[in-house]
Design a protein around this motif. Sequence first.
Motif, short mmCIF file in Angstrom:
data_model
loop_
_atom_site.label_atom_id
_atom_site.label_comp_id
_atom_site.label_asym_id
_atom_site.label_seq_id
_atom_site.Cartn_x
_atom_site.Cartn_y
_atom_site.Cartn_z
N GLU A 51 35.38 8.85 -80.77
CA GLU A 51 36.39 10.03 -80.32
C GLU A 51 37.71 9.62 -81.35
O GLU A 51 38.15 8.11 -81.87
CB GLU A 51 36.60 10.38 -79.38
CG GLU A 51 36.07 11.12 -78.90
CD GLU A 51 36.51 12.46 -77.60
OE1 GLU A 51 35.40 13.69 -77.28
OE2 GLU A 51 37.36 12.05 -77.45
N PRO A 52 38.58 9.94 -82.33
CA PRO A 52 39.76 9.98 -83.12
C PRO A 52 40.69 9.16 -81.70
O PRO A 52 40.55 9.78 -80.40
CB PRO A 52 40.62 10.89 -84.02
CG PRO A 52 38.84 11.50 -83.77
CD PRO A 52 38.27 11.11 -82.83
N TYR A 62 37.09 5.62 -77.14
CA TYR A 62 35.89 5.15 -76.30
C TYR A 62 35.41 5.73 -74.99
O TYR A 62 35.73 5.18 -74.35
CB TYR A 62 35.91 3.51 -76.45
CG TYR A 62 34.68 2.96 -75.70
CD1 TYR A 62 34.88 1.10 -75.27
CD2 TYR A 62 33.29 3.44 -75.73
CE1 TYR A 62 34.12 1.02 -74.43
CE2 TYR A 62 32.13 3.14 -75.09
CZ TYR A 62 32.72 1.88 -74.20
OH TYR A 62 31.45 0.89 -73.68
N ARG A 63 34.96 6.42 -75.18
CA ARG A 63 34.58 7.36 -73.98
C ARG A 63 32.87 7.46 -73.42
O ARG A 63 32.44 7.12 -74.03
CB ARG A 63 35.05 9.27 -74.02
CG ARG A 63 36.17 9.28 -74.21
CD ARG A 63 36.56 10.56 -74.13
NE ARG A 63 37.01 11.42 -73.43
CZ ARG A 63 37.10 12.64 -72.86
NH1 ARG A 63 37.75 13.28 -74.36
NH2 ARG A 63 37.39 13.27 -71.56
N GLY A 69 26.58 11.61 -65.41
CA GLY A 69 27.94 12.84 -65.69
C GLY A 69 29.23 12.71 -65.69
O GLY A 69 30.30 12.90 -66.20
N SER A 70 29.73 11.80 -64.21
CA SER A 70 30.92 10.87 -64.19
C SER A 70 31.45 10.36 -64.78
O SER A 70 30.95 9.33 -66.24
CB SER A 70 30.67 10.22 -62.90
OG SER A 70 30.02 9.01 -63.33
N GLU A 71 33.01 10.81 -65.61
CA GLU A 71 33.65 9.78 -66.61
C GLU A 71 33.73 8.52 -66.34
O GLU A 71 35.00 8.78 -64.46
CB GLU A 71 34.69 10.60 -68.14
CG GLU A 71 35.01 9.82 -68.39
CD GLU A 71 36.16 10.61 -69.73
OE1 GLU A 71 36.01 11.86 -69.64
OE2 GLU A 71 36.06 10.19 -70.69
N VAL A 72 34.18 7.36 -66.66
CA VAL A 72 34.52 6.43 -66.17
C VAL A 72 35.05 5.52 -67.10
O VAL A 72 35.79 5.83 -68.39
CB VAL A 72 33.06 5.15 -65.49
CG1 VAL A 72 32.95 6.10 -64.57
CG2 VAL A 72 32.41 5.41 -66.50
N GLU A 73 36.10 4.07 -66.75
CA GLU A 73 37.15 3.89 -67.15
C GLU A 73 36.76 2.62 -68.30
O GLU A 73 36.91 2.58 -69.33
CB GLU A 73 38.20 3.33 -66.34
CG GLU A 73 38.83 3.65 -65.31
CD GLU A 73 37.58 3.96 -63.83
OE1 GLU A 73 37.48 4.64 -62.85
OE2 GLU A 73 36.20 3.42 -63.92
N ARG A 98 40.03 -2.46 -82.41
CA ARG A 98 40.82 -1.98 -81.02
C ARG A 98 40.49 -0.63 -80.77
O ARG A 98 40.82 0.81 -81.35
CB ARG A 98 42.50 -1.93 -81.64
CG ARG A 98 42.49 -3.36 -82.10
CD ARG A 98 44.32 -3.58 -82.71
NE ARG A 98 45.09 -3.33 -81.88
CZ ARG A 98 44.97 -4.67 -80.31
NH1 ARG A 98 45.61 -5.49 -80.75
NH2 ARG A 98 46.17 -4.24 -79.56
N VAL A 99 40.17 -0.36 -79.33
CA VAL A 99 39.79 0.75 -79.61
C VAL A 99 40.46 0.80 -77.43
O VAL A 99 41.14 0.03 -76.71
CB VAL A 99 38.14 0.86 -78.46
CG1 VAL A 99 37.68 0.76 -79.94
CG2 VAL A 99 38.29 -0.35 -77.32
N GLU A 100 40.55 1.92 -77.34
CA GLU A 100 41.47 3.15 -75.88
C GLU A 100 40.14 3.11 -75.30
O GLU A 100 39.39 3.96 -75.93
CB GLU A 100 42.83 3.66 -76.80
CG GLU A 100 41.68 5.18 -77.55
CD GLU A 100 43.19 5.79 -77.79
OE1 GLU A 100 44.04 5.66 -78.35
OE2 GLU A 100 43.23 7.10 -77.28
N THR A 101 40.40 3.18 -73.57
CA THR A 101 39.27 3.59 -72.61
C THR A 101 40.87 4.24 -71.62
O THR A 101 41.93 4.02 -71.79
CB THR A 101 38.76 2.26 -72.54
OG1 THR A 101 39.43 1.72 -71.02
CG2 THR A 101 37.90 1.17 -73.17
N ALA A 102 39.84 4.53 -70.98
CA ALA A 102 40.23 5.69 -70.28
C ALA A 102 41.24 3.73 -68.56
O ALA A 102 42.31 3.96 -67.63
CB ALA A 102 39.35 6.53 -68.76
#
Length: 277
Positions: A51-52, A62-63, A69-73, A98-102
């Motif tokens: 995603e942007p 970066y998701r 189905g669980s979203e993780v870090e 460079r990416v941002e993640t949870a």
Amino acid sequence: MLLHFTKMHGLGNDFMVVDLVTQRARIEAEEIRRLADRRFGIGFDQLLVVEPPRDPDMDFRYRIYNADGSEVENCGNGARCFARFVRDKRLTHKRQIRVETAGGPLVLDVHDDEQVSVDMGAPRFAPPSLPFEADEDRLRHTLEVDGETLEIAVASMGNPHAVIKVDSVDQAPVERLGPLVEHHPRFPKRVNVGFMQVVSSHEIRLRVFERGSGETLACGTGACAAVACGIRQGLLESPVTVHLPGGSLTIRWEGGERPLIMTGPAERVFDGRIPLR
Ligand SMILES: N[C@H](CCC[C@H](N)C(=O)O)C(=O)O
């Protein structure tokens, strides 16, 4: 709507990778579970979404979603595939991305030989997802599981990991203990479970029963967590080669707050399109 995707893997840990920079789609958890199914869907361990960025200093968001189905870090093998994907799809021409993640920022470096190094940040030994004391002399913890007392180490790479030292990964009770530890009440957000055999101070074998996906052929964050715990306990010295069922990774960590660097391959298998419900 037809969703374009690329099937990729990092040492057999396999992914459906989707560009939501040039496409628009909402993929609900139920749809992820259907797509993850290896008979009724595409089949993958994780869905990776590009995603942007929300942070202007980052190149992408970066998701990561597990097969359940669980979203993780975080997802280490996925990060290397992410880097190859955004370059292959001409979403960037950079070699350092460079990416941002949870779970926090990652820096991805694509090398000439197409291997990818990931700055995974510093391991954490007592974050909220791993409520265990982590002062200097608390390097290991006990966990009562199914009537037996396990000795574990814990580390977070953005996502939570429990590491169990075993004499042989081939004999390790991964199928039996993996789910019991993953769902143990001591882990408020569940946990990934690594079974680590120390071969030498610079070499381990590892199997990982992953939170939300089960045993995978490789787990990048699991390899990082196992090496971090091994170095912290004085069992290992950087660099460490991690042999997983799907292949090997090289992990470097000089300790403390310094970043842990993981290096390994990323492969594209095929491109496809699938109707979204
Ligand atoms: N199952 C993990 C996410 C994927 C991690 C793994 N595939 C990797 O390469 O790091 C979790 O729930 O935290």
